[in-house]
Design a protein around this motif. Structure first.
Motif, mmCIF file in Angstrom:
data_model
loop_
_atom_site.group_PDB
_atom_site.id
_atom_site.type_symbol
_atom_site.label_atom_id
_atom_site.label_comp_id
_atom_site.label_asym_id
_atom_site.label_seq_id
_atom_site.Cartn_x
_atom_site.Cartn_y
_atom_site.Cartn_z
ATOM 1 N N ALA A 216 -6.478 3.725 -5.275
ATOM 2 C CA ALA A 216 -5.983 3.328 -6.075
ATOM 3 C C ALA A 216 -5.331 2.024 -4.990
ATOM 4 O O ALA A 216 -4.853 1.430 -4.649
ATOM 5 C CB ALA A 216 -4.763 3.684 -6.745
ATOM 6 N N THR A 217 -4.259 3.061 -3.805
ATOM 7 C CA THR A 217 -3.843 2.992 -2.169
ATOM 8 C C THR A 217 -4.332 2.020 -1.376
ATOM 9 O O THR A 217 -4.448 0.935 -1.470
ATOM 10 C CB THR A 217 -3.212 3.707 -1.406
ATOM 11 N N VAL B 172 3.903 5.624 -5.935
ATOM 12 C CA VAL B 172 3.324 5.725 -7.185
ATOM 13 C C VAL B 172 2.940 6.691 -7.961
ATOM 14 O O VAL B 172 2.578 6.802 -9.099
ATOM 15 C CB VAL B 172 3.370 4.142 -7.734
ATOM 16 N N THR B 173 1.280 6.119 -7.566
ATOM 17 C CA THR B 173 -0.120 6.523 -7.717
ATOM 18 C C THR B 173 -0.303 8.402 -7.915
ATOM 19 O O THR B 173 -1.079 8.037 -8.176
ATOM 20 C CB THR B 173 -1.293 5.847 -7.795
ATOM 21 N N ARG B 174 0.317 8.349 -6.172
ATOM 22 C CA ARG B 174 -0.585 9.601 -4.868
ATOM 23 C C ARG B 174 -1.773 9.615 -5.044
ATOM 24 O O ARG B 174 -2.448 10.388 -5.845
ATOM 25 C CB ARG B 174 0.160 10.951 -6.223
ATOM 26 N N ASN B 175 -2.459 8.552 -5.550
ATOM 27 C CA ASN B 175 -4.513 8.481 -5.444
ATOM 28 C C ASN B 175 -4.852 7.022 -4.813
ATOM 29 O O ASN B 175 -4.788 6.203 -3.967
ATOM 30 C CB ASN B 175 -4.046 7.448 -6.678
ATOM 31 N N SER C 295 1.078 -1.278 -0.042
ATOM 32 C CA SER C 295 -0.239 0.194 -0.367
ATOM 33 C C SER C 295 1.006 1.643 0.447
ATOM 34 O O SER C 295 0.581 2.566 -0.744
ATOM 35 C CB SER C 295 -0.745 -0.074 1.424
ATOM 36 N N GLY D 183 -6.247 -1.434 -3.745
ATOM 37 C CA GLY D 183 -4.718 -1.940 -4.107
ATOM 38 C C GLY D 183 -4.154 -2.868 -2.442
ATOM 39 O O GLY D 183 -4.166 -3.731 -2.463
ATOM 40 N N ILE E 63 2.468 1.924 -3.822
ATOM 41 C CA ILE E 63 1.084 2.266 -4.520
ATOM 42 C C ILE E 63 0.281 3.949 -4.433
ATOM 43 O O ILE E 63 0.964 4.436 -5.247
ATOM 44 C CB ILE E 63 -0.230 1.261 -4.412
ATOM 45 N N ALA E 64 0.469 4.198 -3.344
ATOM 46 C CA ALA E 64 0.567 5.364 -2.865
ATOM 47 C C ALA E 64 1.722 6.046 -3.382
ATOM 48 O O ALA E 64 1.786 7.336 -3.670
ATOM 49 C CB ALA E 64 0.439 6.197 -1.270
#
Length: 108
Positions: free
Chosen positions: A87-88, A81-84, A75, A91, A78-79
């Motif tokens: 999605a965090t 990489v995506t800053r979303n 997590s 995922g 993911i946070a």
């Protein structure tokens, strides 16, 4: 009796800290305090989440079968990489439940 005193003390402190913003609406903090307050949510969330990741059963669990730790690390990745936020969360939850299923830890 001590528990009631503790509860009443916590009530008074909580009330006074929250009421102070209504009692003195023009109260301004120094710049350094305002900058420090920006880190409070991150610090509180970290204090809540990290013990659950590292000690899900109440004892240290730093091994590869700790789904909480592995999903937490994923997590974080993911946070980063995506800053979303969505999605965090999605995922992390997906990976967490897949790991729990793979490790045979889900009561199905």
């Amino acid at each position: 009796m001590q528990i009631w005193l503790l509860i009443l003390g916590m009530l008074a402190i909580t009330f006074l800290t929250r009421y102070s913003f209504f009692a003195w609406p023009n109260l301004r903090f120094p710049r350094l305090v305002e900058q420090g307050l920006h880190y409070v949510p991150v610090a509180v969330l970290t204090a809540i989440v990290v013990p659950g990741m590292l000690m899900p059963t109440g004892e240290w669990a730093l091994d590869w079968r700790n789904a909480y730790l592995l999903a937490g690390v994923l997590s974080i990745l993911i946070a980063a990489v995506t800053r979303n936020l969505l999605a965090t969360i999605a995922g992390g939850l997906l990976f967490f439940f897949l790991l729990r299923w793979a490790f045979g830890q889900l009561p199905l």
